[in-house]
Motif scaffolding. Structure first.
Motif, mmCIF file in Angstrom:
data_model
loop_
_atom_site.group_PDB
_atom_site.id
_atom_site.type_symbol
_atom_site.label_atom_id
_atom_site.label_comp_id
_atom_site.label_asym_id
_atom_site.label_seq_id
_atom_site.Cartn_x
_atom_site.Cartn_y
_atom_site.Cartn_z
ATOM 1 N N THR A 158 0.830 -1.203 0.000
ATOM 2 C CA THR A 158 0.000 0.000 0.000
ATOM 3 C C THR A 158 0.864 1.252 0.000
ATOM 4 O OG1 THR A 158 -1.891 -1.067 1.072
ATOM 5 C CG2 THR A 158 -1.684 1.315 1.350
ATOM 6 N N VAL A 159 1.911 1.245 0.815
ATOM 7 C CA VAL A 159 2.808 2.397 0.900
ATOM 8 C C VAL A 159 3.610 2.550 -0.391
ATOM 9 C CG1 VAL A 159 4.871 3.288 2.060
ATOM 10 C CG2 VAL A 159 2.975 2.396 3.407
ATOM 11 N N LEU A 160 4.137 1.455 -0.906
ATOM 12 C CA LEU A 160 4.998 1.521 -2.091
ATOM 13 C C LEU A 160 4.213 1.904 -3.344
ATOM 14 C CD1 LEU A 160 7.860 1.078 -3.239
ATOM 15 C CD2 LEU A 160 7.176 -1.287 -3.724
ATOM 16 N N LEU A 161 3.048 1.296 -3.543
ATOM 17 C CA LEU A 161 2.267 1.533 -4.754
ATOM 18 C C LEU A 161 1.317 2.718 -4.621
ATOM 19 C CD1 LEU A 161 1.395 -2.172 -5.681
ATOM 20 C CD2 LEU A 161 3.352 -0.800 -6.397
ATOM 21 N N ASP A 162 1.225 3.268 -3.415
ATOM 22 C CA ASP A 162 0.409 4.452 -3.149
ATOM 23 C C ASP A 162 -1.063 4.214 -3.477
ATOM 24 O OD1 ASP A 162 0.039 7.014 -2.197
ATOM 25 O OD2 ASP A 162 0.329 7.968 -4.151
ATOM 26 N N GLU A 163 -1.551 3.039 -3.154
ATOM 27 C CA GLU A 163 -2.973 2.716 -3.273
ATOM 28 C C GLU A 163 -3.270 1.554 -2.341
ATOM 29 O OE1 GLU A 163 -4.374 0.489 -6.750
ATOM 30 O OE2 GLU A 163 -2.347 0.630 -7.555
ATOM 31 N N LYS A 164 -4.507 1.452 -1.893
ATOM 32 C CA LYS A 164 -4.873 0.395 -0.962
ATOM 33 C C LYS A 164 -4.743 -0.971 -1.647
ATOM 34 C CE LYS A 164 -6.650 -1.712 2.603
ATOM 35 N NZ LYS A 164 -5.824 -1.947 3.807
ATOM 36 N N HIS A 167 11.814 3.480 -10.186
ATOM 37 C CA HIS A 167 10.590 2.934 -10.748
ATOM 38 C C HIS A 167 10.684 2.979 -12.265
ATOM 39 C CE1 HIS A 167 6.289 3.606 -12.163
ATOM 40 N NE2 HIS A 167 6.249 2.401 -11.620
ATOM 41 N N THR A 175 8.447 9.872 6.356
ATOM 42 C CA THR A 175 7.245 9.416 5.662
ATOM 43 C C THR A 175 7.047 7.926 5.877
ATOM 44 O OG1 THR A 175 8.385 8.860 3.599
ATOM 45 C CG2 THR A 175 7.711 11.167 3.895
ATOM 46 N N LEU A 216 6.840 5.623 3.630
ATOM 47 C CA LEU A 216 7.774 4.916 2.752
ATOM 48 C C LEU A 216 9.166 4.870 3.380
ATOM 49 C CD1 LEU A 216 8.539 3.538 0.109
ATOM 50 C CD2 LEU A 216 8.873 5.814 -0.901
#
Length: 290
Positions: free
Chosen positions: A32-38, A132, A182, A184
Motif C-alpha cells: 500500500t505504501v509503495l504503490l500508493d494505493e490500498k 521505478h 514518511t 515509505l
C-alpha cells in the motif's frame, strides 16, 4: 529499542512468516505504501520461484501474490549480487505472465504484474534509494504519450499502456541514509536495519512490530535465523573485499576460488556442511577439504 523487542528482518520473515494469511496485513501495508494505493492480498501464488524447500537458495527470497484487483505482485529480496540481475528480473516477469494465461485464452486475460525488488547490494550508479520503471510510448517528435483504443467486454475503451505493461521497482536498501519521516521512509528503514519505531502509523509496520518478534520464535527458529544473519554478514564481507568490479566475471577458476574463500569463512563460524553447500554450490568433499 530494547533487546526484548528485537524485530525479525524482512527477508527472513518473507521466507518463513509472511506467506501465512494471518500475516498478510504486513505485506499489504508494505505494498500500500509503495504503490500508493490500498492493496488487499487475496492469496499467495505458488511457483518454482517461491516454494519453500530444504535446499532453498540463500541469496534470494521471493513472494508472488494476487491482489484484490486480480493483479500479480512479485516481491523479490536479493542479499548479494548475481550476474545478469536485470535480465533475471525481466525473465521472472515474463514467466509470471505466461504462467497465468491459459492456452486459448484471449489476450485481455493477461494480468498486470508489479515486480518489486529489494536489493541489499550495490546495483550500478544512482543517487536515489528507490527507482521505478514502466513501459510507455512517447511521441518522438511531439512528446505526447500514446493512449490505446481497445475492446473490453465488447465496449471500445481507451487504455494507457501503463495500465497493462509491468511496473518495476528497485529498492536499493543500502542507499537509504536519512531520518525516516514518511511511511515509505519508515518502511525502507525497517528493510535496511530491522528497526520499527513503536507507535508508527505507517501501514503494516505496527503489525510487523507485534508479529515479527525475535523472541516469539522457537529456539530452533532463532538459531536458524541467527545463522542466516551471520552468513549474510560473512558473505557480504568476503565479497566486498575479494570482488573487484573490473575482474572478468564468469571465469571458472576465479569463481571457484571466491566460493572456497566464502566457504572457509563460513566453516570457521560453525555453519553446517549442508548449509554451506546451499550457499556456495561447492560439494561436501570440497568443503571438508578446506
Amino acid at each position: 529499542m530494547g533487546e526484548d523487542n528485537k524485530i525479525i528482518r524482512f527477508d527472513w520473515a518473507a521466507k518463513r512468516l509472511l506467506r501465512n494469511k494471518a500475516n498478510f496485513g504486513v505485506l499489504e501495508g508494505f505494498l500500500t505504501v509503495l504503490l500508493d494505493e490500498k492493496i488487499t492480498i487475496v492469496e499467495i501464488l505458488e511457483s518454482e520461484g517461491n516454494q519453500i524447500h530444504a535446499d532453498d537458495k540463500f541469496n534470494r527470497v521471493d513472494i508472488k501474490a494476487r491482489n484484490s484487483k486480480d493483479e500479480i505482485v512479485i516481491i523479490e529480496i536479493q542479499n548479494t549480487r548475481e550476474a545478469w540481475y536485470l535480465e533475471r528480473i525481466l525473465y521472472g516477469v515474463a514467466k509470471t505472465i505466461t504462467e497465468h494465461i491459459s492456452l486459448g485464452d484471449k489476450y485481455n486475460t493477461v494480468k498486470k504484474v508489479y515486480s518489486i525488488n529489494i536489493l541489499y547490494f550495490d546495483l550500478g550508479i544512482g543517487l536515489d534509494y528507490l527507482y521505478h520503471g514502466q513501459n510507455s510510448f512517447v511521441g518522438v517528435h511531439t512528446g505526447d504519450k500514446l493512449v490505446i483504443n481497445t475492446r473490453d467486454k465488447d465496449v471500445l475503451v481507451q487504455k494507457k499502456p501503463e495500465e497493462i505493461f509491468p511496473e518495476y521497482f528497485l529498492i536499493r536498501v543500502n542507499e537509504f541514509n536519512k531520518v525516516a519521516v514518511t511511511p515509505l521512509e519508515e518502511w525502507v528503514a525497517y528493510l535496511k536495519d530491522g528497526v520499527i519505531t513503536p507507535g508508527t502509523s505507517a501501514p503494516g509496520l505496527e503489525e510487523a512490530r507485534q508479529k515479527l518478534q525475535y523472541y516469539s520464535m522457537s529456539e530452533e527458529e532463532r538459531h536458524a535465523y541467527d545463522e542466516h544473519i551471520n552468513a549474510i554478514m560473512i558473505q557480504n564481507d568476503v565479497i566486498s573485499t575479494a570482488h573487484l568490479e573490473g575482474c572478468e566475471e564468469g571465469r571458472i577458476e576465479g569463481e571457484m576460488k571466491k566460493a572456497k574463500e566464502i566457504a572457509r569463512k563460513m566453516k570457521q563460524t560453525g555453519l553446517s556442511i549442508e548449509m554451506i553447500e546451499d550457499m556456495t554450490g561447492l560439494t561436501k568433499n570440497e568443503i571438508e577439504d578446506l
